[in-house]
Design a protein around this motif. Structure first.
Motif, PDB file in Angstrom:
ATOM      1  N   ALA A 175       0.798  -1.221   0.000  1.00 56.61           N
ATOM      2  CA  ALA A 175       0.000   0.000   0.000  1.00 56.61           C
ATOM      3  C   ALA A 175       0.827   1.265   0.000  1.00 56.61           C
ATOM      4  O   ALA A 175       0.364   2.303  -0.469  1.00 56.61           O
ATOM      5  CB  ALA A 175      -0.931   0.012   1.222  1.00 56.61           C
ATOM      6  N   SER A 176       2.043   1.209   0.540  1.00 57.08           N
ATOM      7  CA  SER A 176       2.780   2.437   0.764  1.00 57.08           C
ATOM      8  C   SER A 176       4.256   2.151   0.995  1.00 57.08           C
ATOM      9  O   SER A 176       4.645   1.008   1.285  1.00 57.08           O
ATOM     10  CB  SER A 176       2.197   3.152   1.998  1.00 57.08           C
ATOM     11  OG  SER A 176       3.009   4.231   2.421  1.00 57.08           O
ATOM     12  N   ASP A 185       5.173   0.395   4.216  1.00 51.36           N
ATOM     13  CA  ASP A 185       5.177  -1.063   4.369  1.00 51.36           C
ATOM     14  C   ASP A 185       6.558  -1.579   4.764  1.00 51.36           C
ATOM     15  O   ASP A 185       6.674  -2.561   5.509  1.00 51.36           O
ATOM     16  CB  ASP A 185       4.759  -1.738   3.056  1.00 51.36           C
ATOM     17  CG  ASP A 185       3.342  -1.400   2.634  1.00 51.36           C
ATOM     18  OD1 ASP A 185       2.577  -0.894   3.477  1.00 51.36           O
ATOM     19  OD2 ASP A 185       3.014  -1.621   1.461  1.00 51.36           O
ATOM     20  N   SER A 214       2.178  -0.436  -5.512  1.00 49.94           N
ATOM     21  CA  SER A 214       1.405  -0.071  -4.335  1.00 49.94           C
ATOM     22  C   SER A 214       0.026   0.439  -4.756  1.00 49.94           C
ATOM     23  O   SER A 214      -0.194   0.806  -5.904  1.00 49.94           O
ATOM     24  CB  SER A 214       2.145   0.983  -3.517  1.00 49.94           C
ATOM     25  OG  SER A 214       2.450   2.118  -4.305  1.00 49.94           O
ATOM     26  N   SER A 246      -4.443   1.362  -0.499  1.00 49.41           N
ATOM     27  CA  SER A 246      -4.485   0.700   0.811  1.00 49.41           C
ATOM     28  C   SER A 246      -5.818   0.026   1.123  1.00 49.41           C
ATOM     29  O   SER A 246      -5.947  -0.646   2.147  1.00 49.41           O
ATOM     30  CB  SER A 246      -4.134   1.671   1.959  1.00 49.41           C
ATOM     31  OG  SER A 246      -5.228   2.504   2.307  1.00 49.41           O
ATOM     32  N   TYR A 281      -4.133  -0.559   6.918  1.00 51.26           N
ATOM     33  CA  TYR A 281      -3.934   0.797   7.420  1.00 51.26           C
ATOM     34  C   TYR A 281      -5.276   1.412   7.786  1.00 51.26           C
ATOM     35  O   TYR A 281      -6.257   1.279   7.046  1.00 51.26           O
ATOM     36  CB  TYR A 281      -3.261   1.673   6.354  1.00 51.26           C
ATOM     37  CG  TYR A 281      -1.805   1.359   6.151  1.00 51.26           C
ATOM     38  CD1 TYR A 281      -0.829   1.919   6.976  1.00 51.26           C
ATOM     39  CD2 TYR A 281      -1.394   0.507   5.127  1.00 51.26           C
ATOM     40  CE1 TYR A 281       0.514   1.633   6.795  1.00 51.26           C
ATOM     41  CE2 TYR A 281      -0.049   0.216   4.937  1.00 51.26           C
ATOM     42  CZ  TYR A 281       0.898   0.784   5.768  1.00 51.26           C
ATOM     43  OH  TYR A 281       2.230   0.498   5.590  1.00 51.26           O
ATOM     44  N   ARG A 289      -8.132   6.537   2.476  1.00 49.61           N
ATOM     45  CA  ARG A 289      -6.968   6.089   1.710  1.00 49.61           C
ATOM     46  C   ARG A 289      -5.714   6.894   2.075  1.00 49.61           C
ATOM     47  O   ARG A 289      -4.754   6.929   1.297  1.00 49.61           O
ATOM     48  CB  ARG A 289      -7.262   6.234   0.218  1.00 49.61           C
ATOM     49  CG  ARG A 289      -8.550   5.529  -0.228  1.00 49.61           C
ATOM     50  CD  ARG A 289      -8.972   5.973  -1.617  1.00 49.61           C
ATOM     51  NE  ARG A 289      -9.274   7.410  -1.646  1.00 49.61           N
ATOM     52  CZ  ARG A 289      -9.553   8.094  -2.751  1.00 49.61           C
ATOM     53  NH1 ARG A 289      -9.593   7.473  -3.913  1.00 49.61           N
ATOM     54  NH2 ARG A 289      -9.802   9.389  -2.690  1.00 49.61           N
ATOM     55  N   GLY A 325      -2.362   5.258   1.584  1.00 51.95           N
ATOM     56  CA  GLY A 325      -2.111   4.661   0.276  1.00 51.95           C
ATOM     57  C   GLY A 325      -1.267   5.565  -0.604  1.00 51.95           C
ATOM     58  O   GLY A 325      -1.428   6.785  -0.606  1.00 51.95           O
ATOM     59  N   VAL A 371      -1.838   0.915  12.026  1.00 52.93           N
ATOM     60  CA  VAL A 371      -1.674  -0.147  11.048  1.00 52.93           C
ATOM     61  C   VAL A 371      -1.677  -1.487  11.764  1.00 52.93           C
ATOM     62  O   VAL A 371      -1.195  -1.605  12.894  1.00 52.93           O
ATOM     63  CB  VAL A 371      -0.355   0.042  10.241  1.00 52.93           C
ATOM     64  CG1 VAL A 371       0.855   0.061  11.166  1.00 52.93           C
ATOM     65  CG2 VAL A 371      -0.204  -1.032   9.171  1.00 52.93           C
TER      66      VAL A 371
END
Length: 279
Positions: A97-98, A101, A169, A172, A204, A213, A216, A239
């Protein structure tokens, strides 16, 4: 540097208050200091660790975990864990997602990320990736044999290799179809009979009042504004890592079956949270 995946929607505009700028000005340098200190300590320790243990890394992963935990603490991002981490040799697959991570997944589990070869040439990022034992691969069919040999050596050394099978990614709140290419190496005769794979879901939860989001990293977002947004945020979000039961590669007929199973396992907790309105 921008993210590849797009769904036609736009992320919220980055607006930072004066207090937000102050928080970013404090948090950013603090995290950089933690990372640089950890990087220096890791390179020094590797001078002893590498001659004694070779591919095995019994010492330096603790530095990586400490750096990531401290960085999350500085951000104020609360991390919770559900499920048990795999103890057997094998690989870990997770949704992506990001850029966060990397910190989140390293904070709780000693893993070694598998990344495309181009990352090895990115200034700054390459030093961090190499120091933490990242596995660089070329996504070419002719490199399949070399990939299997590399995975075999690293797994035999007790490394948990972590893959992002989506290949990019997202916002999220979803899991993209898993690419099956990397799963093919698991079915090589040298790995299939003993290797296990553990799916992990990264969930998340956005700060109260912000776009769901928020964490994200997708669409046309650049790294700088997204990083600033996260550094400036207060109160912060949270998270959760959901560790699913590991599965034996030998239980599946082929890479598509294994990839499909892992994709569904990773997706389900996200779908449940969204259905409950928790995300």
């Amino acid at each position: 540097m921008s993210v590849v995946w797009k769904d036609g929607s736009e992320p919220e505009a980055v607006r930072v208050s004066p207090l937000g700028w102050l928080r970013a000005a404090i948090r950013g340098p603090a995290i950089v200091l933690v990372i640089v200190t950890g990087l220096v300590a890791m390179y020094v320790l590797r001078l002893v660790e590498k001659p004694l243990y070779g591919l095995r890394r019994p010492l330096t992963p603790w530095i990586t975990q400490t750096v990531c935990r401290l960085s999350l603490a500085i951000l104020g991002l609360k991390l919770t864990v559900t499920g048990r981490q795999m103890r057997a040799k094998g690989a870990v697959v997770a949704n992506h997602a990001s850029w966060l991570d990397i910190f989140v997944l390293n904070a709780r589990k000693r893993v070694y990320f598998v990344s495309k070869a181009e990352v090895a040439g990115w200034p700054g990022i390459n030093l961090l990736a190499k120091a933490t034992g990242t596995v660089f691969i070329k996504r070419e069919r002719r490199e399949a044999g070399a990939q299997v040999a590399l995975f075999r050596d690293r797994l035999a050394a007790g490394h948990k290799l972590l893959f992002f099978p989506e290949g990019t990614s997202t916002d999220s709140r979803r899991v993209l179809p898993f690419k099956t290419t990397l799963f093919a190496a698991f079915f090589d005769d040298a790995l299939r009979d003993w290797m296990q794979v553990q799916p992990v879901t990264v969930i998340y939860r956005a700060p109260k009042g912000r776009d769901a989001r928020f964490f994200g990293w997708w669409g046309a977002q650049d790294m700088g504004p997204h990083l600033l947004k996260v550094l400036a945020q207060w109160p912060q979000g949270s998270v959760e890592l959901v560790y699913h039961e590991p599965v034996a590669v030998s239980e599946f007929a082929d890479r598509k079956a294994l990839a499909g199973y892992c994709e569904q396992a990773v997706r389900t907790p996200l779908d449940v949270e969204i259905a409950k309105g928790a995300l």
